[in-house]
Design a protein around this motif. Structure first.
Motif, PDB file in Angstrom:
ATOM      1  N   UNK A 195      24.742  40.082  39.665  1.00  0.00           N
ATOM      2  CA  UNK A 195      25.210  41.302  38.982  1.00  0.00           C
ATOM      3  C   UNK A 195      24.080  42.325  38.890  1.00  0.00           C
ATOM      4  N   UNK A 196      22.907  41.964  39.421  1.00  0.00           N
ATOM      5  CA  UNK A 196      21.723  42.817  39.272  1.00  0.00           C
ATOM      6  C   UNK A 196      21.628  43.829  40.408  1.00  0.00           C
ATOM      7  N   UNK A 279      33.138  39.755  32.245  1.00  0.00           N
ATOM      8  CA  UNK A 279      32.320  40.845  31.676  1.00  0.00           C
ATOM      9  C   UNK A 279      31.081  41.148  32.508  1.00  0.00           C
ATOM     10  N   UNK A 280      30.611  42.377  32.360  1.00  0.00           N
ATOM     11  CA  UNK A 280      29.347  42.823  32.955  1.00  0.00           C
ATOM     12  C   UNK A 280      28.512  43.410  31.823  1.00  0.00           C
ATOM     13  N   UNK A 281      27.191  43.407  31.973  1.00  0.00           N
ATOM     14  CA  UNK A 281      26.393  44.091  30.952  1.00  0.00           C
ATOM     15  C   UNK A 281      26.814  45.562  30.915  1.00  0.00           C
ATOM     16  N   UNK A 282      27.023  46.123  29.712  1.00  0.00           N
ATOM     17  CA  UNK A 282      27.512  47.503  29.655  1.00  0.00           C
ATOM     18  C   UNK A 282      26.636  48.365  28.763  1.00  0.00           C
TER      19      UNK A 282
ATOM     20  N   UNK B 175      26.102  35.069  33.207  1.00  0.00           N
ATOM     21  CA  UNK B 175      25.298  36.292  33.127  1.00  0.00           C
ATOM     22  C   UNK B 175      23.833  36.017  32.790  1.00  0.00           C
ATOM     23  N   UNK B 217      21.997  41.174  28.809  1.00  0.00           N
ATOM     24  CA  UNK B 217      23.142  40.860  29.647  1.00  0.00           C
ATOM     25  C   UNK B 217      24.469  40.954  28.888  1.00  0.00           C
ATOM     26  N   UNK B 218      24.414  41.293  27.592  1.00  0.00           N
ATOM     27  CA  UNK B 218      25.655  41.615  26.884  1.00  0.00           C
ATOM     28  C   UNK B 218      25.755  43.136  26.836  1.00  0.00           C
ATOM     29  N   UNK B 220      23.684  46.705  27.550  1.00  0.00           N
ATOM     30  CA  UNK B 220      22.535  47.383  28.143  1.00  0.00           C
ATOM     31  C   UNK B 220      22.834  48.878  28.201  1.00  0.00           C
TER      32      UNK B 220
END
Lengths: 282, 228
Positions: A195-196, A279-282, B175, B217-218, B220
């Motif tokens: 995901x990076x 989910x993705x980091x948001x 994640x 990772x939750x 950002x």
């Protein structure tokens, strides 16, 4: 897509000190910066990924040149470098901490600086953030499978690992050199790497990696005023030898190619995750 | 001048100590605000009616009507109500209270402020760092809602905070990349890194939420990318 993130300038460099170059992965830039920092007083503690038993990576606060040198070299497995950040300040009493990490770890420390909920009196002690180019990482047991099952070398015998020329290389303490095609290592990557979108540690003060420069040299991006001041100090002290990035082969074009391929592939993975509701980091 | 009050419910004063632990920055903060109520720092008996920002520390004892009334009154009096610290934000160690404690053995139910009244912002952490308190007050004074957005979100959904968040929201969602931000953030060392992943000792976790709040990772927020 912007492949490198913002930066002031890029160069190709290597440490002038032979002792550093002998122990380091490529140009020894991180070791040279850390050692210069410790010796000049610009830093009083640095976070390193030390070599633990059986070639595992262990985060450690280093305060001496020897400790930096013994930790030199890439491990290709997770080293939770942020986990010792608070002890660098609390237990070691460091006021000027040098940090090095993968792009995700650099993102992590930037988040800590902006939202320091659980980091009392740590933000103002971070003196330098160095980032290393990173395509993906392996969990320790993934790395172990690659090295022991595919390459036939025991973890306890590993002297050095490397990635280059499309292969993963393992050097044993007894002189054996084994390789595995890089594409055969993909099943052992940690999925969270996919995901990076950051290949060149875009949020670091100084980013470095071997790609783009000749063997034994490193490509460096200077990104911030803090990074520039530190780089200038290193240059003036003569701890690094410098070449114009446009004069070296293969040059920034290759870095761009790899950075874009990470962004493309992982962009697709992110879209896929979104589609299936992960989910993705948001 | 912006009127700010610091009010306490069931808490240990740790958040107040953290606020004062800003040293010279505290003077900047106090210079920029009118501190209209604070049991330790100001000689005032009643929370005034019209306050711009109330920092409310501590959880609400549901077996004590005074606590409930104070919580409701603070909500009414404040333009911006901030749940200051883990007890107010997510319950923290008061989540484990089940009565019997001296000097009020009948006090057996504690809820974070965020579950009792609508809060505008919540700052987790036990205690939250002085830097984060100052950053939130400064952003609130400047109306920097972009910066405050994660804190506003925690005020709405922050009540589950504990080390389990790391497992459920990060590791189980593939994640976690093993940076160790959670382990360093933990004030009780309940989080250790094993094989590059956080392991949580539930006996030691106090549910302060620092680990999951600190995880990149939750959450950002984009503004983190503005490094210069």
């Amino acid at each position: 897509m912007d492949p490198f993130g913002s930066y002031k300038f890029a160069i190709s460099a290597r440490a002038t000190n032979n002792q550093i170059r002998k122990k380091s992965q490529d140009g020894g830039i991180v070791s040279a910066a850390y050692i210069h920092g410790l010796e000049s007083g610009l830093l009083d503690g640095v976070i390193v990924a030390d070599k633990g038993e059986d070639f595992c990576a262990i985060p450690k606060v280093a305060t001496t040149v020897d400790e930096v040198l013994s930790a030199a070299g890439t491990k290709y497995t997770t080293s939770p470098n942020l986990s010792v950040l608070k002890s660098a300040v609390r237990e070691y009493g460091c006021d000027k901490v040098g940090f090095v990490g993968t792009p995700c770890q650099v993102q992590s420390i930037r988040k800590m600086l902006k939202y320091p909920v659980g980091y009392r009196h740590v933000p103002d002690k971070i003196a330098l953030i160095m980032g290393i180019f990173c395509m993906e990482n392996f969990p320790y047991n993934g790395l172990k499978t690659i090295i022991e099952e595919h390459c036939g070398i025991k973890m306890e015998d590993v002297a050095k690992t490397d990635i280059g020329k499309g292969k993963f290389w393992v050097y044993s303490k007894w002189g054996d050199v084994k390789t595995i095609k890089l594409k055969d290592t993909h099943p052992y990557e940690q999925h969270s790497c996919h995901v990076c979108m950051d290949y060149t540690a875009e949020l670091a003060d100084i980013s470095t990696g071997s790609v783009g420069s000749p063997d034994g040299w490193s490509t460096i991006f200077i990104r911030t005023a803090k990074g520039e001041a530190f780089y200038k100090a290193m240059e003036e002290a003569g701890v690094i030898e410098i070449k114009n990035i446009d004069d070296v082969k293969p040059g920034l074009g290759l870095v761009e190619k790899l950075a874009n391929s990470k962004k493309d592939n992982n962009g697709k993975e992110r879209a896929h995750r979104k589609e299936i509701g992960l989910p993705l980091p948001y | 001048m912006v009127k700010v009050a610091h009010v306490q419910l069931s808490s240990c004063c740790g958040c107040l100590v953290s606020l004062t632990d800003t040293y010279e920055k505290l003077l900047d903060v106090l210079g920029a605000i009118d501190l209209v109520y604070s049991q330790t720092l100001a000689d005032v008996r009643e929370v005034p009616d019209d306050v711009d920002i109330i920092l409310l520390e501590g959880s609400v004892c549901l077996s004590d009507h005074h606590a409930l009334e104070t919580a409701l009154a603070c909500r009414e009096k404040a333009k911006i109500l901030v749940a200051l610290g883990a007890c107010a934000a997510s319950g923290n160690i008061t989540r484990f209270s089940r009565g019997g404690q001296m000097s009020k053995p009948v006090h057996d139910a504690f809820a974070p402020l965020t579950e009792v009244v609508k809060c505008d912002l919540a700052i987790p952490g036990c205690p939250p760092s002085p830097e984060s308190i100052v950053a939130v007050i400064t952003a609130a004074l400047e109306g920097d809602m972009d910066y405050l957005e994660p804190y506003a979100e925690l005020a709405k959904y922050g009540s589950e905070a504990c080390g389990c968040d790391l497992i459920v929201k990060v590791i189980n969602k593939s994640l976690c990349m093993g940076c160790g931000a959670c382990a360093a953030a933990c004030p009780t060392r309940a989080v250790t890194m094993e094989c590059g992943r956080p392991a949580i000792d539930k006996e030691i976790c106090i549910k302060c939420g620092a680990c999951s709040v600190q995880c990149p990772r939750i959450r950002f927020p984009e503004l983190i990318e503005k490094i210069e």
